[in-house]
Design a protein around this motif. Structure first.
Motif, short mmCIF file in Angstrom:
data_model
loop_
_atom_site.label_atom_id
_atom_site.label_comp_id
_atom_site.label_asym_id
_atom_site.label_seq_id
_atom_site.Cartn_x
_atom_site.Cartn_y
_atom_site.Cartn_z
N GLU A 16 32.78 33.17 3.70
CA GLU A 16 33.55 32.99 4.91
C GLU A 16 34.62 31.97 4.56
O GLU A 16 34.31 30.87 4.15
N ARG A 591 24.75 37.60 1.40
CA ARG A 591 23.51 36.85 1.40
C ARG A 591 23.20 36.22 0.05
O ARG A 591 22.81 35.07 -0.03
N ARG A 594 25.31 33.29 -0.59
CA ARG A 594 24.79 32.15 0.14
C ARG A 594 23.66 31.50 -0.62
O ARG A 594 23.62 30.30 -0.80
N GLU A 595 22.72 32.34 -1.08
CA GLU A 595 21.56 31.79 -1.76
C GLU A 595 21.98 30.95 -2.96
O GLU A 595 21.47 29.87 -3.19
N GLN A 598 24.23 27.81 -2.05
CA GLN A 598 23.79 27.23 -0.79
C GLN A 598 24.24 25.79 -0.61
O GLN A 598 24.76 25.42 0.44
N LEU A 601 27.98 25.44 0.12
CA LEU A 601 28.33 25.97 1.43
C LEU A 601 27.76 25.09 2.52
O LEU A 601 28.41 24.84 3.54
N ALA A 602 26.53 24.61 2.29
CA ALA A 602 25.91 23.77 3.31
C ALA A 602 26.74 22.51 3.51
O ALA A 602 26.92 22.04 4.63
N ALA A 605 29.79 23.40 5.49
CA ALA A 605 29.44 23.64 6.89
C ALA A 605 29.12 22.32 7.57
O ALA A 605 29.49 22.10 8.72
N GLU A 612 31.49 18.64 15.76
CA GLU A 612 31.01 19.56 16.78
C GLU A 612 29.65 19.15 17.32
O GLU A 612 29.44 19.08 18.52
N ASP A 613 28.73 18.82 16.39
CA ASP A 613 27.38 18.51 16.80
C ASP A 613 27.34 17.23 17.62
O ASP A 613 26.61 17.11 18.59
#
Ligand SMILES: Nc1ncnc2c1ncn2[C@@H]1O[C@H](COP(=O)(O)OP(=O)(O)O)[C@@H](O)[C@H]1O
Ligand SMILES: [Mg+2]
Lengths: 620, 265
Positions: A16, A591, A594-595, A598, A601-602, A605, A612-613
């Protein structure tokens, strides 16, 4: 003031596109001025050069250059043999100029420094061949090294003596290495245009037999003859035209292909489905129409690729979706072939019902499903390495059973079963090995079935359960999934898809022998799946097309038939390279990416989600 | 909540778990009644998580019996226990990290759904209805946590969630299995005070609105006081006290167990 600004920070494709990532990266990293040209990291260059030089010597002594010299890429300029000797200097030269773009670490704008570093490293890599030339001239090591020969020496020296060899390989290495370094310097658009040109040239040379064959079928061989030399390879004029044409195209198309893809991905609901359906139909139309113009050899090749696509799709369900590392998948290919042979051939030793192929297929599916259950039941209770080893054993046991004296009354032992009739399709057409086109169409139909099955199952309750099992088996079990049943199901579905391939294989070849079902087949299918992109249907197909189509299958020749004896070497090299550079495969599933990435990307993110949170917390 | 006349939904009798000589649980008698929230507390290593593991069949009980709605669970596979109606969360969050938020709560409805290969391949009406139902229920349990796990979050992989959200998703995943009894293993561990106060409220609503019986392992005594109908204290695998929060909190044996281990209560 700035000469070039590298626009793309890093190679791994984010699934993404992070909207802020690019901007943030540029804002965070400190761009530094280019380094002074001769202030090189000589240790790094020496280390990489030495590794490359050893690689060059290894390639030479594997006899690849000599064997592949017969295959021209560009007439009189470059053969596949010499090509195999310039890949490493190029890669090393480019690699030396690689810098990680990391937060807080200065990123030096590439410039003369990279070119000179690349040249130095390339010269060292090329120097490996200079050294080899000198050694061959002075020592005779033919005893252990069978390819330590004058032929190799002549090839290395371009027939002009050892001194020439020494100098020319240092020079070639330096030049190619500098080119590799230059790749770091030029703007990304130029790099893309260059790569497109190189790949077009290489691709059209590789696809020569296919293109000429198709052109003959369509009656336009005159056009193609202009590009290809009579004795193989591109003509010089043809090469120049192709390079120019593809370069211009790449320049014009810059960003557009990605843009179009992004637009399709951005579509929602029905519009997106329509776009995908359109793409699928177009691909299907090409695949149906092309073989009509193709000759026997091309269709044979297509049929072989199709058989492996079918096998790879089946294994993909087992390995890619359910995460069961099955190293004995060839067992199901074998059972499919043998059961089809027994059910259709009049020459089958014990029972010979001589069923029509399509009727026999029902029996094939049932039998293979049963064998899948039988093998799967004990295997599935194991995990990880143990499971892999046990499947490997079962794959071999099945082959040995077909070979054994004990069952030779049924399956003919090492003699196998011969004179297997082709597949008759409801009286409409006869599919037999003598008519590779009809075989291809049959394979195509079954590939379509396999694709549909994979696609539907992945988006179902079963598919989700497979993913959960792959992620964490203990938790999946605790969340109410009967992991044994679910894994067994994956095993059986995979087995049945593999048996289709086997049944077509026996009708195509007309005979089955235990020797067709070596462990190597399992490994090749697994490599195809990993190379193409585990868990991704398009990736698996692309993997088969590239590996089986170009390099060739375990016994089937590919487009580069010259590669046949180096096939496994190249498979291995590709696999290692893939694991290092792009572990998610050629065309990855979102997927898997992502794995494997990870953490990165984490982190992205997290950086993005942070604010936001906090807001969310405040509202509550 | 608990009335003596009622039949317990979960009951352990003389439950023991043996790890090669180490008795992680020893002769444990425990009853949980429908609609009840029971807290299990005790110092680290007391055997609390082991109790959950034994109930969900993740580890085998070496002695005693576990009865759920009057039937023994001994010898069942973990997935059978879940389909009987017991769901759990894990102390160290164990989501399906690469599956999306929505997929996590869809996949845990596996034991409540039936459609298999043929439905999926033929794309039957029954299959489509069931998929819609699974999606619907998934979204429903996620919306229990307010705006945090809904909307664009549906399609985000679970590993992108913040720590607190991961804990919430684990509870949602347990809820989606349509249980009668939920086992929560330290649900507020690692959360800040605001978050843990909010989750405490949600645990109460889980019982009131969804009708689950709940067993919760918790270290935060604030939370324990807030949610529990009854508190069970374990130490060295043995039940050392049981009763109201107020009684248990002043029980000398309990204070001894905590002080003796030097843990903060
Ligand atoms: N799978 C296992 N194998 C061996 N020992 C275990 C295992 N699980 C837990 N234990 C031991 O059992 C005891 C109780 O652990 P646990 O139930 O996790 O405690 P807690 O009350 O902190 O959740 C500990 O001493 C732990 O080391
Ligand atoms: Mg614990």
């Amino acid at each position: 003031m700035s000469l070039t600004t590298p626009s793309e920070p890093g190679p791994p494709p984010a699934p993404e596109p992070a909207p802020s990532a690019g901007g943030a990266a540029n804002g965070l990293s400190n761009d530094a001025p280019p380094r002074p040209p001769f202030a090189q990291d000589w240790r790094r260059i020496a280390r990489m050069g030495a590794i490359g030089a050893i690689g060059q010597i290894f390639i030479s002594l594997s006899n690849m250059p000599v064997k592949l010299d017969g295959r021209a890429i560009i007439e009189g300029v470059l053969s596949l043999g010499y090509l195999s000797l310039v890949v490493l200097p190029l890669a090393a030269g480019s690699r030396v100029g690689h810098q990680l773009r990391r937060e807080g670490v200065p990123f030096h704008r590439p410039g003369a420094h990279e070119v000179i570093g690349g040249a130095a490293c390339g010269a060292l890599v090329g120097g490996g061949l200079s050294l080899l030339a000198v050694l061959i001239a002075n020592f005779d090591l033919r005893e252990p090294l069978v390819n330590w020969s004058p032929i190799l020496a002549e090839l290395l020296a371009f027939n002009r003596g050892t001194a020439f060899a020494v100098i020319i390989w240092l020079a070639i290495g330096a030049a190619v290495g500098a080119a590799g370094g230059l790749l770091r310097v030029v703007p990304s658009l130029a790099r893309r245009v260059l790569w497109t040109m190189v790949l077009t040239l290489f691709g059209s040379a590789v696809l020569e037999s296919l293109t000429t064959d198709l052109a003959e079928g369509m009656g336009i061989e005159g056009l193609v003859d202009w590009f290809y030399a009579p004795r193989g390879g591109l003509t010089i004029t043809g090469a120049i035209a192709l390079a120019a044409g593809s370069g211009v195209l790449a320049f014009v198309a810059r960003g557009r292909i990605k843009g179009a893809k992004a637009r399709i991905d951005a579509l929602e609901g029905p519009a997106r489905n329509r776009a995908h359906l359109g793409l699928i139909l177009a691909t299907a139309a090409v695949l149906v129409i092309l073989p009509m113009f193709a000759g026997k050899l091309t269709n044979e090749l297509l049929a072989n690729v199709g058989l492996f696509v079918l096998l790879a799709l089946g294994l993909n369900i087992v390995v890619g979706l359910a995460g069961i590392l099955d190293l004995g998948y060839v067992a199901f290919f074998a059972v499919g072939s043998y059961s089809a042979a027994v059910l259709t051939a009049a020459t089958s030793p014990k029972i010979h019902p001589e069923l029509p192929w399509f009727v026999a297929l029902i029996g094939v599916v049932l039998l293979t499903g049963l064998v899948g259950l039988f093998i799967g039941a004990p295997v599935i209770r194991m995990r990880g390495d143990y499971l892999a080893i046990v499947t490997l054993g079962f794959g071999e046991i099945i082959r040995l059973l077909f070979l054994s004296d004990w069952l030779s009354g049924w399956f003919g032992g090492s003699q196998g079963i011969t004179n297997i009739p082709g597949a008759e399709i409801f009286g409409l057409a006869e599919v037999a090995g003598t008519d590779p086109r009809s075989v291809f169409y049959l394979v195509l139909a079954f590939c379509a079935i396999a694709i549909y099955v994979s696609w539907r199952l992945e988006r179902s309750r079963i598919g989700r359960a497979w993913m959960a099992v792959r992620e964490d088996e203990t938790v999946a079990e605790a969340m109410g999934i009967n992991t044994v049943n679910v894994k067994l199901l994956a095993f059986v579905v995979g087995a049945v898809l593999g048996s289709f391939s086997g049944a077509i294989f026996s009708a195509k070849v007309g005979s089955v022998f235990p020797a067709s079902f070596l462990i190597l087949v399992s490994i090749v299918i697994l490599v195809v799946v990993i190379f193409g992109g585990m868990g991704n249907i398009v990736g698996v197909i692309a993997g088969s097309a590239v590996l089986i189509g170009v390099l060739g299958g375990p016994k089937q020749p590919g487009l580069l038939a010259e590669f046949s004896e180096f096939k496994l070497l190249i498979y291995g090299a590709l696999l290692v390279w893939m694991m290092l550079a792009r572990p998610e495969g050629l065309i990855p599933s979102v997927r898997r990416t992502r794995e494997l990435h990870q953490e990165e990307l984490a982190q992205d993110a997290w950086l993005r989600g942070q604010t936001e949170d906090d807001n969310g917390e405040d509202q509550s | 909540m608990s009335t003596a006349a009622q039949q317990p939904i979960l009951e352990t009798r003389g439950l023991g778990v043996d790890f090669g000589g180490l008795k992680a649980l020893d002769g444990l008698d425990l009853a949980v009644y429908p609609g009840e929230i029971v807290s299990v507390i005790g110092p680290n290593g007391a055997g609390k998580t082991t109790l959950f593991n034994a109930i969900t069949a993740t580890v085998a009980a070496s002695e005693g019996d576990i009865r759920f709605e009057g039937e023994s669970l001994i010898g069942l596979d973990p997935n059978r226990v879940t389909s009987r109606g017991i769901a759990r969360t894990f102390q160290n969050v164990r989501l399906f990290a690469n599956m999306t938020v929505l997929e996590n709560v869809m996949v845990s409805q596996h034991c409540r759904t039936r459609q298999s290969v043929f439905g999926a391949l033929l794309f039957t009406k029954a299959f489509r209805d069931e998929e819609a139902e699974i999606t619907e229920r998934g979204k429903e349990v996620l919306s229990f946590f307010g705006h945090r796990l809904v909307g664009y979050r549906f399609d985000q992989p679970a590993y992108t969630l913040s720590y607190a959200n991961r804990r919430r998703l684990e509870i949602a995943r347990a809820m989606a299995t349509q249980p009668k009894l939920i086992l929560l293993d330290e649900p507020v561990a690692g959360m800040n005070p605001t978050e843990s106060a909010e989750l405490t409220g949600l645990i109460g609503r889980l019982r009131d609105e969804w009708g689950f019986a709940i067993v919760v392992i918790e270290h935060d005594m604030e939370v324990v006081r807030e949610v529990s109908d009854r508190v069970v204290v374990l130490d060295h695998g043995v039940k050392i006290a049981e009763g109201d929060y107020a009684d248990v909190a002043v029980d000398p044996q309990v204070i001894e167990a905590y002080l003796g281990h030097g843990a903060t209560a």
